[in-house]
Scaffold this motif. Structure first.
Motif, short mmCIF file in Angstrom:
data_model
loop_
_atom_site.label_atom_id
_atom_site.label_comp_id
_atom_site.label_asym_id
_atom_site.label_seq_id
_atom_site.Cartn_x
_atom_site.Cartn_y
_atom_site.Cartn_z
N GLN A 252 0.94 -1.40 0.11
CA GLN A 252 0.15 -0.16 -0.13
C GLN A 252 0.80 1.28 -0.03
N LEU A 253 1.89 1.20 0.87
CA LEU A 253 3.01 2.37 0.78
C LEU A 253 3.47 2.58 -0.67
N TYR A 254 3.77 1.35 -1.28
CA TYR A 254 4.46 1.39 -2.50
C TYR A 254 3.40 2.08 -3.69
N ARG A 255 2.35 1.84 -3.39
CA ARG A 255 1.34 2.40 -4.46
C ARG A 255 1.36 3.74 -4.31
N ILE A 256 1.15 4.27 -3.11
CA ILE A 256 1.11 5.82 -2.85
C ILE A 256 2.44 6.52 -3.63
N GLU A 257 3.63 5.95 -3.31
CA GLU A 257 4.71 6.50 -3.98
C GLU A 257 4.81 6.45 -5.52
N ARG A 258 4.05 4.99 -6.22
CA ARG A 258 3.85 5.18 -7.44
C ARG A 258 3.01 6.13 -8.20
N TRP A 259 1.98 6.26 -7.40
CA TRP A 259 0.93 7.50 -7.92
C TRP A 259 1.46 8.83 -7.83
N ALA A 260 2.59 9.17 -6.82
CA ALA A 260 3.28 10.51 -6.45
C ALA A 260 4.20 10.61 -7.79
N ASN A 261 4.70 9.51 -8.15
CA ASN A 261 6.04 9.59 -9.18
C ASN A 261 5.24 9.71 -10.51
N LYS A 262 4.17 9.20 -10.74
CA LYS A 262 3.23 9.27 -11.94
C LYS A 262 2.82 10.60 -12.22
N ALA A 263 2.33 11.24 -11.03
CA ALA A 263 1.69 12.49 -11.17
C ALA A 263 2.74 13.62 -11.05
N GLU A 264 3.95 13.11 -10.78
CA GLU A 264 5.06 14.27 -10.79
C GLU A 264 4.73 15.15 -9.77
N VAL A 265 4.28 14.91 -8.32
CA VAL A 265 3.90 15.91 -7.69
C VAL A 265 5.23 16.59 -6.83
N SER A 266 5.17 17.65 -6.47
CA SER A 266 6.20 18.33 -5.79
C SER A 266 6.59 17.74 -4.45
N THR A 267 7.71 18.04 -4.02
CA THR A 267 8.06 17.44 -2.71
C THR A 267 7.22 17.76 -1.35
N ALA A 268 6.64 19.11 -1.58
CA ALA A 268 5.57 19.49 -0.46
C ALA A 268 4.58 18.69 -0.45
N LYS A 269 3.89 18.50 -1.75
CA LYS A 269 2.76 17.52 -2.08
C LYS A 269 2.93 16.18 -1.68
N ARG A 270 3.89 15.80 -1.87
CA ARG A 270 4.44 14.29 -1.57
C ARG A 270 4.13 14.17 0.05
N LEU A 271 5.13 15.18 0.70
CA LEU A 271 5.02 15.07 2.07
C LEU A 271 3.67 15.16 2.55
N GLN A 272 2.64 15.98 2.08
CA GLN A 272 1.18 15.91 2.46
C GLN A 272 0.42 14.55 2.24
N LEU A 273 0.96 13.96 1.20
CA LEU A 273 0.34 12.45 0.80
C LEU A 273 0.79 11.48 1.85
N ARG A 274 2.11 11.44 2.14
CA ARG A 274 2.57 10.75 3.30
C ARG A 274 2.05 10.92 4.67
N GLN A 275 1.90 12.19 4.89
CA GLN A 275 1.22 12.46 6.25
C GLN A 275 -0.10 12.26 6.45
N ARG A 276 -0.77 12.15 5.27
CA ARG A 276 -2.28 11.93 5.10
C ARG A 276 -2.59 10.51 5.22
N PHE A 277 -1.79 9.77 4.28
CA PHE A 277 -2.05 8.06 4.06
C PHE A 277 -1.10 7.53 4.31
N SER A 278 0.32 7.57 4.34
CA SER A 278 1.37 6.43 4.60
C SER A 278 1.50 6.83 6.01
N ARG A 279 1.18 7.65 6.69
CA ARG A 279 1.46 7.47 8.36
C ARG A 279 0.49 6.67 8.92
#
Length: 300
Positions: A252-279
């Motif tokens: 599940q953590l890998y799927r979040i990272e794959r989506w972030a890579n595919k969407a080419e999100v910024s570092t700040a947006k990736r941090l928000q995703l990790r805080q909201r879902f990965s945490r």
């Protein structure tokens, strides 16, 4: 490739045929290497009445000043030797001589020696940039090295590799660092110059413990290495139901990272995703590890 004019006429009604979608066929060919000699002519100007005052343009900017080898030729020798591991005598006899080019091995050795002087300065600067980076990734791999004075004898060295960048979306810096040892002293030498509070991503090797403590680094461990142990347990059939739960959570953590890579999100947006879902997923993994539902004997 086209048909004749007669074949473009319909044999049934005699009308002109209409061109449809063409059929394409790709053929790959190899063009042999070509060598060219470039002659740089610099006119010399002088006053016929005075002894001084000679004027002449600066020489061409080459990797080896006043050398006969151009940048592409030098790149070919470096790549052939250090990437494809071809000895210089094979480059000399099997490549250059077959193409009608005569360079002695001593000439190529001289090229490499002179190139080392400039490349070593670039490597030193890359190493400095890596050490000053706030976010560092480090890994190491064994390398078979031949003893210089013992024919047929080898020892195992270590090639340390580091990738560093700041917290912004700026460029990354990658650098290689060779050391004969796989010890804490080698890791300290590689990371010396890091600042307290820098983040270091490693695979959990014990050699990193001393530099992390010495330089006050924040350690991050590789999730792929942690996952590997659970896949070993599944393969061995040891508590595989529990191990599969952990592997699914990591997936599940890998799927979040794959989506972030595919969407080419910024570092700040990736941090928000990790805080909201990965945490949340990490807390579930921690809960499973703290309460696995079975007991394991401690290591003595």
């Amino acid at each position: 490739l086209d048909v004749s004019e007669e074949e473009k006429q319909c044999s049934c009604c005699g009308r002109q045929k209409v061109e449809l979608k063409p059929k394409e066929h790709t053929v790959i060919e190899r063009i042999p290497a070509k060598y060219k000699a470039t002659v740089f002519v610099r006119p010399v100007y002088g006053c016929p009445h005075c002894k001084d005052g000679i004027s002449m343009a600066e020489p061409a900017n080459l990797p080896i000043p006043k050398g006969i080898a151009g940048p592409m030729l030098l790149s070919f020798v470096i790549i052939s030797k250090y990437l494809y591991h071809l000895p210089l005598y094979r480059i000399q006899r099997q490549i250059f001589h077959e193409d009608g080019i005569w360079f002695t091995r001593s000439t190529m050795v001289c090229w490499l020696r002179k190139l080392h002087q400039g490349i070593s300065r670039i490597h030193k600067e890359l190493l400095t940039i890596f050490k000053k980076s706030r976010l560092k990734h480090s890994d190491e791999t064994p390398l078979k090295v031949r003893y210089p004075y013992k024919k047929g004898k080898y020892h195992t060295g270590q090639m340390w590799v580091g990738v560093g960048k700041d917290f912004s979306d700026g460029p990354e810096t990658a650098v290689f660092y060779y050391n004969k040892r796989h010890t804490s002293e080698a890791a300290i030498s590689f990371l010396k110059g890091s600042s307290e509070g820098d983040i270091l991503m490693v695979d959990g090797l014990e050699s990193y413990n001393k530099p992390i403590e010495k330089f006050g680094l924040i350690e991050l461990n590789c999730l792929a290495h942690a996952r590997r142990n659970f896949t070993y347990a599944i393969t061995a059939g040891y508590k595989d139901d529990f191990a599969k739960k952990i592997v699914r959570k990591i997936g599940q953590l890998y799927r979040i990272e794959r989506w972030a890579n595919k969407a080419e999100v910024s570092t700040a947006k990736r941090l928000q995703l990790r805080q909201r879902f990965s945490r949340k997923i990490f807390f579930k993994i921690k809960s499973l590890l703290m309460n696995p539902g079975f007991q394991v004997l401690p290591e003595l």
